[in-house]
Design an enzyme around this catalytic site. Structure first.
Site, PDB file in Angstrom:
ATOM      1  N   PRO A  43       0.843  -1.205   0.000  1.00 37.61           N
ATOM      2  CA  PRO A  43       0.000   0.000   0.000  1.00 37.61           C
ATOM      3  C   PRO A  43       0.881   1.260   0.000  1.00 37.61           C
ATOM      4  CG  PRO A  43      -0.455  -1.391   1.930  1.00 37.61           C
ATOM      5  CD  PRO A  43       0.667  -2.020   1.195  1.00 37.61           C
ATOM      6  N   GLU A  44       0.587   2.185  -0.892  1.00 36.29           N
ATOM      7  CA  GLU A  44       1.322   3.449  -0.960  1.00 36.29           C
ATOM      8  C   GLU A  44       0.385   4.568  -0.498  1.00 36.29           C
ATOM      9  OE1 GLU A  44       3.332   3.831  -4.790  1.00 36.29           O
ATOM     10  OE2 GLU A  44       3.438   1.664  -4.971  1.00 36.29           O
ATOM     11  N   ARG A  58      13.574  -3.442  -8.192  1.00 37.92           N
ATOM     12  CA  ARG A  58      12.131  -3.357  -8.430  1.00 37.92           C
ATOM     13  C   ARG A  58      11.827  -3.273  -9.923  1.00 37.92           C
ATOM     14  NH1 ARG A  58       9.419  -1.645  -3.826  1.00 37.92           N
ATOM     15  NH2 ARG A  58       7.676  -2.590  -4.920  1.00 37.92           N
ATOM     16  N   LYS A  75       3.417   6.236   4.819  1.00 38.59           N
ATOM     17  CA  LYS A  75       2.615   5.029   4.639  1.00 38.59           C
ATOM     18  C   LYS A  75       2.203   4.422   5.986  1.00 38.59           C
ATOM     19  CE  LYS A  75       5.433   4.032   0.559  1.00 38.59           C
ATOM     20  NZ  LYS A  75       6.423   3.089   0.010  1.00 38.59           N
TER      21      LYS A  75
END
Ligand SMILES: [Zn+2]
Length: 288
Positions: A2-3, A275, A55
């Site tokens: 979750p960002e 990433r 976050k």
């Protein structure tokens, strides 16, 4: 993970659903949450304020205490009512909250004074839960090292902070929580696509005009995703167990092989800092 838009969605939901309630009991099967000692600390306290820092989710509790939760890779809070059946917590209501398997990894439950429950579904059990004195908020490592929030940072501050990381790839700079708080892999890819900047460009080779483009792409994309209630391409769900709608309109994240929305060239994927990173090889030029 979750960002900013996903955590913001959860925090807005929680403010509607659990604010002002008292915590009456807790359950968890995750050892690191130390549920017995946590129980002594939080039971009987009222949830007085809920806010997002980067976050992180901060629950301000009565008596000057603070519960910090970072949902990490796969965590998301759900509000509802669960029953224990055959060693598993099952939501008693019919429908997606119960049927979507991403909502069925319940590892932490708070019973609230209005009869509802607040649960954390966390497939990989990486979420962090910690208890503090509210007074010491400025000393909490997770909070004090955070840069300004991506929603609030000014252009001048953004520029100053990004240029401090002159020789790093711009994508990594955007994702660095000490530079700007809130952006992760999804939104970094989309922001750079929208600004037409290659994710490996170094800040020292990005001119003022392009920095402004990144800044305004950041603001508009985050706002749009909050409006759409986040991205649910992997496991994110809101507190009712619903998916967010930003994934369907995303610009670059996980778009390898799709035609670029601007020029039609096939999007490519590279790795940056381990990433996966998607970009358009035509629109997003390296420029050093
Ligand atoms: Zn393109």
């Amino acid at each position: 993970m979750p960002e900013l838009p996903e955590v913001e969605t959860i925090v807005r939901d929680l403010n509607n659903k659990v604010l002002g309630r008292k915590i009456q009991d807790i359950w968890s099967d995750v050892k690191k949450f130390k549920v017995q000692s946590l129980k002594l600390k939080v039971v009987g306290r009222k949830i007085e304020k809920i806010e997002r820092k980067g976050k992180n989710i901060l629950f301000h509790l009565s008596g000057g205490k603070l519960l910090l939760v970072h949902q990490k890779m796969t965590g998301h809070f759900l509000c509802g009512r669960w029953e224990r059946k055959k060693g598993k917590w099952i939501n008693v209501e019919e429908g997606f909250l119960r049927d979507d398997k991403m909502n069925n990894f319940i590892h932490l439950i708070f019973w609230l004074s209005d009869g509802n429950m607040l649960a954390l579904s966390d497939l990989r059990k990486f979420a962090k839960v910690a208890f503090f004195d509210t007074q010491k908020i400025e000393n909490i490592k997770d909070i004090k090292n955070l840069g300004p929030d991506a929603l609030n940072v000014s252009m001048a501050d953004f520029k100053k902070r990004v240029l401090r990381k002159n020789n790093k790839d711009i994508k990594q700079v955007l994702m660095d929580q000490e530079t700007i708080a809130g952006i992760g892999n999804i939104y970094a890819d989309d922001i750079l696509w929208k600004a037409a900047i290659h994710p490996k460009r170094k800040p020292q080779f990005i001119n003022d005009n392009d920095l402004k483009k990144i800044f305004s792409a950041m603001k508009s994309i985050l706002a749009k995703s909050i409006k759409k209630r986040g991205t649910s391409i992997s496991d994110f769900r809101d507190t009712a167990g619903n998916k967010g709608g930003y994934g369907e309109i995303r610009l670059a994240y996980k778009r390898k092989g799709d035609p670029c929305g601007r020029c039609g060239v096939k999007m490519e994927r590279i790795k940056i800092g381990g990433r996966g990173t998607c970009f358009c090889p035509k629109c997003q030029k390296t420029g050093f």
